[in-house]
Design an enzyme around this catalytic site. Sequence first.
Site: not given
Ligand code: DAT
Length: 153
Positions: A25, A128
């Site tokens: 990213k 992240n």
């Molecule tokens: P992952 O990337 O571990 O699969 P996810 O699918 O729940 O996680 O979310 C996709 C992305 O969205 C994640 O990498 C970062 C962002 N994100 C998720 N939860 C968030 C939050 N509470 N605050 C800010 N960004 C968030």
Amino acid sequence: MTIFAPKLSFKEYIMATNRTFTMLKPDAIENGHMGKIIDMIIGAGFEIKAMKYTRLSEDQAKKFYEVHSERPFYGELVEYMTSGPIVAAILEKENAVADFRALIGATDPAEAAEGTIRKAYAESKGRNAVHGSDSDENAEIEGKFHFAANEIF
Ligand code: DAT
Ligand code: MG
């Protein structure tokens, strides 16, 4: 012994379940972690089947994260994911999806295990460092979203 196997056809690629899709990213690129992260991925036994240094358009980012469109962080997420270059890649390894999720660690780096990519390089839960597909089905959809058949080895 060398085994000479023909390249997978696109149909065979679609059927394969030993592949996952990743993006490094914008924060990872901005912070100079691209090479180290790719090293960790290769060191963990993943083979690169497709890779490109690119940028997501707003439409692409919105579509990619459509599942989160009702979440409060969606706008911020789309803005961040279009803010700079990314590296998109298709990776192959036995048990690719689960093993890659283990390698990247929890979404929030504060909760990510020692030795994971997010523990080492992610800035925050939003920024992240790396994406990893969460299922074989999504790995196929996401890989196709970013790569044409002739870009996949
Ligand atoms: P992952 O990337 O571990 O699969 P996810 O699918 O729940 O996680 O979310 C996709 C992305 O969205 C994640 O990498 C970062 C962002 N994100 C998720 N939860 C968030 C939050 N509470 N605050 C800010 N960004 C968030
Ligand atoms: Mg996810």
